[in-house]
Design an enzyme around this catalytic site. Sequence first.
Site, PDB file in Angstrom:
ATOM      1  N   GLU A 424       0.718  -1.034  -0.117  1.00 50.82           N
ATOM      2  CA  GLU A 424       0.121  -0.112  -0.076  1.00 50.82           C
ATOM      3  C   GLU A 424       0.999   1.323   0.033  1.00 50.82           C
ATOM      4  O   GLU A 424       1.878   1.468   0.873  1.00 50.82           O
ATOM      5  CB  GLU A 424      -1.045   0.097   1.390  1.00 50.82           C
ATOM      6  CG  GLU A 424      -0.184  -0.116   2.489  1.00 50.82           C
ATOM      7  CD  GLU A 424      -0.955  -0.012   3.805  1.00 50.82           C
ATOM      8  OE1 GLU A 424      -1.733   1.150   3.778  1.00 50.82           O
ATOM      9  OE2 GLU A 424      -0.950  -0.789   4.742  1.00 50.82           O
ATOM     10  N   ASP A 497       0.218  -2.297   6.159  1.00 49.92           N
ATOM     11  CA  ASP A 497       0.824  -2.012   7.329  1.00 49.92           C
ATOM     12  C   ASP A 497       0.029  -2.728   8.510  1.00 49.92           C
ATOM     13  O   ASP A 497      -1.141  -3.360   8.568  1.00 49.92           O
ATOM     14  CB  ASP A 497       0.523  -0.457   7.595  1.00 49.92           C
ATOM     15  CG  ASP A 497       1.190   0.407   6.630  1.00 49.92           C
ATOM     16  OD1 ASP A 497       2.259  -0.033   6.329  1.00 49.92           O
ATOM     17  OD2 ASP A 497       0.766   1.598   6.524  1.00 49.92           O
ATOM     18  N   ASP A 499      -1.733  -1.946  11.081  1.00 52.58           N
ATOM     19  CA  ASP A 499      -2.861  -1.014  11.683  1.00 52.58           C
ATOM     20  C   ASP A 499      -4.273  -1.497  10.930  1.00 52.58           C
ATOM     21  O   ASP A 499      -4.375  -1.919  10.282  1.00 52.58           O
ATOM     22  CB  ASP A 499      -2.514   0.395  11.530  1.00 52.58           C
ATOM     23  CG  ASP A 499      -2.422   0.971  10.220  1.00 52.58           C
ATOM     24  OD1 ASP A 499      -2.756   0.226   9.141  1.00 52.58           O
ATOM     25  OD2 ASP A 499      -1.910   2.083   9.790  1.00 52.58           O
ATOM     26  N   ASP A 501      -5.735   0.700   8.914  1.00 52.04           N
ATOM     27  CA  ASP A 501      -5.920   0.674   7.564  1.00 52.04           C
ATOM     28  C   ASP A 501      -5.355  -0.187   6.850  1.00 52.04           C
ATOM     29  O   ASP A 501      -5.960  -0.868   5.951  1.00 52.04           O
ATOM     30  CB  ASP A 501      -5.422   2.145   7.203  1.00 52.04           C
ATOM     31  CG  ASP A 501      -6.251   3.329   7.387  1.00 52.04           C
ATOM     32  OD1 ASP A 501      -7.455   3.033   7.424  1.00 52.04           O
ATOM     33  OD2 ASP A 501      -5.729   4.589   7.567  1.00 52.04           O
TER      34      ASP A 501
END
Length: 637
Positions: A424, A497, A499, A501
């Site tokens: 991403e 990632d 997290d 998102d």
Amino acid sequence: MSQKRHYSASDIKVLEGLEPVRLRPGMYIGSTSSKGLHHLVYEVVDNSIDEALAGVANTIEVIIYEDGSISVRDNGSGIPVEKHPQTGRSTLETVLTILHAGGKFNNDAYKVSGGLHGVGVSVVNALSEWLIATVHRDGYEFTQEFSRGNVVTELQKGKKVSDTGTEIKFKPDFEIFETLDFEKEILITRFREMAFLNKGIKITLEDKRDNTKVEFHYEGGIKSFVEYLNRNKNPLHSDVIYIEGEREGSYVEIALQYTDSYSENVLSFANNIHTSEGGTHLVGFRTALTRTINDYGRKYNLIKEKDDNLQGEDAREGLTAIISIKLSEPQFEGQTKAKLGNSESRGVVESALGEGLSTFLEENPKVAKIIIDKAQSSARAREAARKARDLTRKRSILDNTPLPGKLADCIETDIGINEIFIVEGDSAGGSAKGGRDSNFQAILPLRGKILNVEKARLDRALSSDEIKNMITAFGTGIGSEFNIDNLRYGKIIIMTDADVDGAHIRTLLLTFFFRYMRELIEKGHIYIAQPPLYGILKGTKVVRYCYDEKELEKSLDELGRGSNLKVQRYKGLGEMNAEQLWATTMDPDNRILLKVTLDQDEMVEIDETFNILMGDKVEPRREFIEENAVYAKNIDA
């Protein structure tokens, strides 16, 4: 010169009784993992289901005990206990100690049976530390005990009883299985399905470990099954269409309902066995469905003369359906029974659905129009998707740039070696490109979150540049043009990632693969990278990487908490430089990759999970998050 080995009769080992089962358990139950452990229970429950199919049982009680044993009891006729004419032993002992012994080989005893090979309960006995069989029959209770397939006690005649039935209680053998922990949710899924497929039967599961009890009983049968599958979707018509028929000794039931979703969910069963690879009954269903809808549409001018016929994929868009056929001599392809091979089953299903659905559409013109409108909308989208693919192909040829501009390709073309990372953002993409081994590792950065394909048809998906870039990079095409033989990379690795998102992007990508490129998952090409969550620093140098909080705490204890250590939390891949990303997440010698797999026995739950997480309805998603929040960790910590 080597001496020639003498080969004699003494070299031939003859395995007796149930020895082959204990020597090669995987041949009989698939594996000795959790899957094989639960298969033992299914074998016993299937015997009780066969009693229900024969019309002599309607209740099955399963109990998990604190010591790891489990029992299955039914109120059927009870396994016979009289002396068997061939073995000279009791019939109970015969079916528990001899492979291929059972009533399923006698069509007068069981007209329909889920078992194909007749090895079920004897295999359970062979792979159990101990097994106790209790039979109520002929006015008395009879019991017999076994251990690892061997007889421990002779058949015991006990107290007088007024009921009939069989109870098999056993403890799986720790010498055989990798785990002895029965997972309640796995059993619940199976028993719910069995209760749906056999209307009127009651199955209870009691767990003594946490004192819980659940019951499954559906008078609506497979109609209730479709309602259950669509409970988090938006049906286009209120009533489930139900059709049944009998022909050539086979009995077929079909239940179907259309929703506003863009994917189909059609499950086929033969003698209660989920035929995950379909077979002749599914071919008959698809043929009759498409033909009947087209015939009705032409008859009432809902499909214009100038228009092409609707295709099968159009007729099935948004469809939830159950096909259940019960036949006396099922012919399955392979030991796993994943595909039905009986040629007559196609005609049985095709005839039943053709007649039943035609009648329904004639009697329900409003519903008929809804179904045809849905299919025509799918056809228009299919044609738009075809034009989009053709346009993309032409542009690629004209521009002489068939691969996406953002793709940093690798040198190696052998898919047994090469791999592509889907990352991403440009920041993470830059670190990945800088850290990779360009000989076999390709990098494709995505710009933000891709389209949620759970809420979009293929034509709209193909308007997304990010999705088009992936399709082009993989080389397989999509939809009806998908061809896994053209795959350009052996491993497709999602690297996002750690997290919220990142988790969302990962779920969006998995939804895309599941809905439009499922074969990539089924053939083992999709992976998820596991970047570290923490780095432990001494000064400016990272001395250890940790992948969760438990590992972090352990590492801090080992390294000494008072030795000027600092902990760095990595929220994004871009926070790591190229060398760190390579060392922790991309280096095949050190990295952790999770392989994405599909268990065909859990397809209902997998489909439902994607629908809940990525579909339109908010309330089911909120409930799912609340129920599973306890399992979430390290989210934006």
